[in-house]
Enzyme design. Structure first.
Site, PDB file in Angstrom:
ATOM      1  N   ASP A  11      36.040  43.841  24.885  1.00 36.13           N
ATOM      2  CA  ASP A  11      37.308  44.565  24.789  1.00 36.13           C
ATOM      3  C   ASP A  11      37.796  44.752  26.221  1.00 36.13           C
ATOM      4  O   ASP A  11      37.156  45.444  27.012  1.00 36.13           O
ATOM      5  CB  ASP A  11      37.040  45.918  24.111  1.00 36.13           C
ATOM      6  CG  ASP A  11      38.262  46.823  24.118  1.00 36.13           C
ATOM      7  OD1 ASP A  11      39.291  46.449  24.710  1.00 36.13           O
ATOM      8  OD2 ASP A  11      38.165  47.920  23.531  1.00 36.13           O
ATOM      9  N   LYS A 131      34.986  48.692  15.914  1.00 42.16           N
ATOM     10  CA  LYS A 131      34.814  50.123  15.636  1.00 42.16           C
ATOM     11  C   LYS A 131      33.500  50.417  14.909  1.00 42.16           C
ATOM     12  O   LYS A 131      33.410  51.311  14.074  1.00 42.16           O
ATOM     13  CB  LYS A 131      35.996  50.691  14.820  1.00 42.16           C
ATOM     14  CG  LYS A 131      37.353  50.454  15.459  1.00 42.16           C
ATOM     15  CD  LYS A 131      37.544  51.240  16.747  1.00 42.16           C
ATOM     16  CE  LYS A 131      38.918  51.025  17.334  1.00 42.16           C
ATOM     17  NZ  LYS A 131      38.929  50.014  18.421  1.00 42.16           N
ATOM     18  N   TYR A 230      27.392  56.918  26.520  1.00 44.79           N
ATOM     19  CA  TYR A 230      28.210  56.214  25.545  1.00 44.79           C
ATOM     20  C   TYR A 230      29.490  55.714  26.178  1.00 44.79           C
ATOM     21  O   TYR A 230      30.201  56.439  26.837  1.00 44.79           O
ATOM     22  CB  TYR A 230      28.560  57.139  24.375  1.00 44.79           C
ATOM     23  CG  TYR A 230      27.750  56.833  23.153  1.00 44.79           C
ATOM     24  CD1 TYR A 230      27.384  55.525  22.867  1.00 44.79           C
ATOM     25  CD2 TYR A 230      27.374  57.828  22.282  1.00 44.79           C
ATOM     26  CE1 TYR A 230      26.641  55.238  21.746  1.00 44.79           C
ATOM     27  CE2 TYR A 230      26.631  57.552  21.155  1.00 44.79           C
ATOM     28  CZ  TYR A 230      26.264  56.249  20.900  1.00 44.79           C
ATOM     29  OH  TYR A 230      25.535  55.973  19.787  1.00 44.79           O
ATOM     30  N   LYS A 233      31.715  51.979  20.960  1.00 42.93           N
ATOM     31  CA  LYS A 233      30.857  51.268  20.011  1.00 42.93           C
ATOM     32  C   LYS A 233      30.742  49.813  20.464  1.00 42.93           C
ATOM     33  O   LYS A 233      31.566  49.315  21.220  1.00 42.93           O
ATOM     34  CB  LYS A 233      31.457  51.362  18.613  1.00 42.93           C
ATOM     35  CG  LYS A 233      31.202  52.725  17.977  1.00 42.93           C
ATOM     36  CD  LYS A 233      29.807  52.806  17.369  1.00 42.93           C
ATOM     37  CE  LYS A 233      29.415  54.201  16.956  1.00 42.93           C
ATOM     38  NZ  LYS A 233      28.686  54.966  17.981  1.00 42.93           N
TER      39      LYS A 233
HETATM   40  C1  F6R Z   1      36.535  54.130  18.718  1.00 44.35           C
HETATM   41  C2  F6R Z   1      37.718  54.079  19.548  1.00 44.35           C
HETATM   42  C3  F6R Z   1      38.754  55.133  19.372  1.00 44.35           C
HETATM   43  C4  F6R Z   1      38.802  56.068  20.572  1.00 44.35           C
HETATM   44  C5  F6R Z   1      39.896  57.133  20.426  1.00 44.35           C
HETATM   45  C6  F6R Z   1      40.030  58.011  21.632  1.00 44.35           C
HETATM   46  O1  F6R Z   1      35.606  53.182  19.084  1.00 44.35           O
HETATM   47  O2  F6R Z   1      37.850  53.212  20.378  1.00 44.35           O
HETATM   48  O3  F6R Z   1      38.566  55.862  18.199  1.00 44.35           O
HETATM   49  O4  F6R Z   1      37.535  56.661  20.731  1.00 44.35           O
HETATM   50  O5  F6R Z   1      41.142  56.508  20.199  1.00 44.35           O
HETATM   51  O6  F6R Z   1      40.117  57.256  22.767  1.00 44.35           O
HETATM   52  P1  F6R Z   1      40.179  57.884  24.229  1.00 44.35           P
HETATM   53  O7  F6R Z   1      39.056  58.884  24.365  1.00 44.35           O
HETATM   54  O8  F6R Z   1      40.054  56.696  25.120  1.00 44.35           O
HETATM   55  O9  F6R Z   1      41.523  58.558  24.297  1.00 44.35           O
HETATM   56 MG    MG Z   2      39.075  49.603  23.155  1.00 44.62          MG
HETATM   57 MG    MG Z   3      36.502  47.395  19.875  1.00 44.78          MG
END
Ligand code: F6R
Ligand code: MG
Ligand code: MG
Length: 373
Positions: A11, A131, A230, A233
């Site tokens: 990603d 995800k 972390y 994912k």
């Molecule tokens: C799950 C994912 C999203 C982000 C969420 C918050 O793997 O990528 O659910 O965790 O959109 O993202 P941030 O913390 O970057 O604002």
């Molecule tokens: Mg991403």
């Molecule tokens: Mg991804």
């Protein structure tokens, strides 16, 4: 002929949050691989699933080849440049190291590779999930390779009736690759016992016992083990060979109708059902639901025909509708119980920090004292 299929995915940025990469980002990755890979590769295919870009390459250089890995790494660096220039979210997010050092393993991108003696006609499936993490494939692989209810080939075909060998990795162990080999059907209870805990035990590969051929291989990296915390994912990729000594294509696809609950979804911290989607799909509801795509290929002397989109069929529309309902049902209970992952698996530190503050405010009531404050 010996051929290696290498899938390397990362990603490196997406539009509107963690939804999908831009057309220009994908173009930059494709262009880099096509131009720089000319002398290295037999064939390649670039696709995306959610916000993850996967580069599938065929070649004769074997697994873990530094030039193949560098080609993919540099393609992701080129994609990151575009992501930055377009203001995409999470630009370069999975490139955890500054400089390439021989192999992308441990550097952020997920890798799934198989060096095989190509059959005269070589059908295989390329699964990509977003995800969620590699444990998401535990149940489908268990069903594909051990369960007669899913795979009648186990009793119908003498070729595959000898069973399969599972190589399972303990992904919590960070000093090296801690693995165990177990044989189905004799050790199927031990296999099930480990695979139930997909956050710790992950199928790395599956082999035929009759012919000792590689049947399936999964990217097993755990990003948080690499970064020490972390970072998201792992959004795993998987290759599965089909037909003849392997499950039929339909037997390999069948387990995905379940929509089993996997770790992932919003903030990588929930349990949501895994939805089979069309190739190059984005992400939507609750930063999910976790999705899996499947590209079906045929290969001859490393040349690819395809992909065909294995989940683009009216059958899967019904499955998707059911899994959407299942997602919403789970979401009705919000943060409670099974809807959210256990503490150790949460992608964010907020809960631990809150708990630390509250821990200090707890007191043990003296015996006999009234309940009221
Ligand atoms: C799950 C994912 C999203 C982000 C969420 C918050 O793997 O990528 O659910 O965790 O959109 O993202 P941030 O913390 O970057 O604002
Ligand atoms: Mg991403
Ligand atoms: Mg991804």
């Amino acid at each position: 002929m010996k051929v290696t299929v290498s899938v390397i995915k990362a990603d490196v940025g997406s539009i509107g949050g963690h939804i999908a990469p831009s057309a220009r980002l994908l173009e930059a990755v494709k262009k880099h691989v096509a131009e720089r890979g000319k002398s290295l590769l037999i064939d390649c295919n670039v696709s995306h699933t959610g916000d993850d870009v996967a580069i599938l390459m065929t070649h004769t250089r074997g697994e873990g080849d530094s030039q193949i890995h560098k080609l993919a790494w540099d393609a992701f660096v080129a994609g990151t440049e575009v992501a930055k220039s377009e203001g995409l979210y999470g630009a370069g997010q999975d490139l955890l190291k500054d400089a390439f050092s021989g192999n992308v393993r441990g550097m952020g991108p997920a890798v799934s590779e198989m060096e095989i003696d190509e059959r005269p006609n070589e059908p295989f499936l390329f699964f990509a999930a977003d995800k969620t993490d590699p444990g998401a494939y535990n149940l489908p692989l268990y069903l594909m390779f051990t369960d007669v209810m899913n795979t009648p080939g186990l009793i119908l075909s003498p070729k595959i009736g000898k069973g399969y060998r599972f190589v399972i990795m303990d992904v919590n162990y960070t000093e090296g690759d801690r693995i165990i080999e177990l044989n189905a059907p004799e050790q199927v209870y031990d296999i099930a016992m480990l695979l139930r805990d997909g956050e710790r035990f992950v199928v790395e590969s599956v082999w035929t016992r009759a012919t000792n051929e590689l049947a399936a291989v999964v990217a097993t990296s755990r990003l948080h083990n690499i970064a020490g915390k972390y970072t998201g994912k792992d959004d795993p990729v998987m290759l599965v060979r089909t037909q003849m000594n392997f499950p039929a294509t339909g037997e390999a696809l069948a387990p995905f109708q379940i929509g089993h609950f996997v770790a992932g979804g919003m903030r990588g911290s929930h349990n949501m059902p895994l939805m089979p989607v069309r190739l190059n799909s984005g992400i939507s509801y609750f930063d999910g639901p976790p999705v899996v795509s499947c590209a079906a290929f045929s290969m001859h002397e490393g040349r690819l025909t395809g992909p065909l989109d294995a989940f683009d069929h009216p059958f899967w529309d019904t499955v998707r509708a059911r899994i959407a309902e299942k997602s919403m049902d789970m979401r009705k209970q919000g943060f409670f119980g099974a809807a959210m992952l256990p503490m150790a698996e949460l992608e964010y530190t907020g809960i631990m920090e809150r708990l630390e503050v509250l821990e200090k405010k707890f007191s043990v009531r003296a015996e006999g004292k009234k309940k009221a404050a």
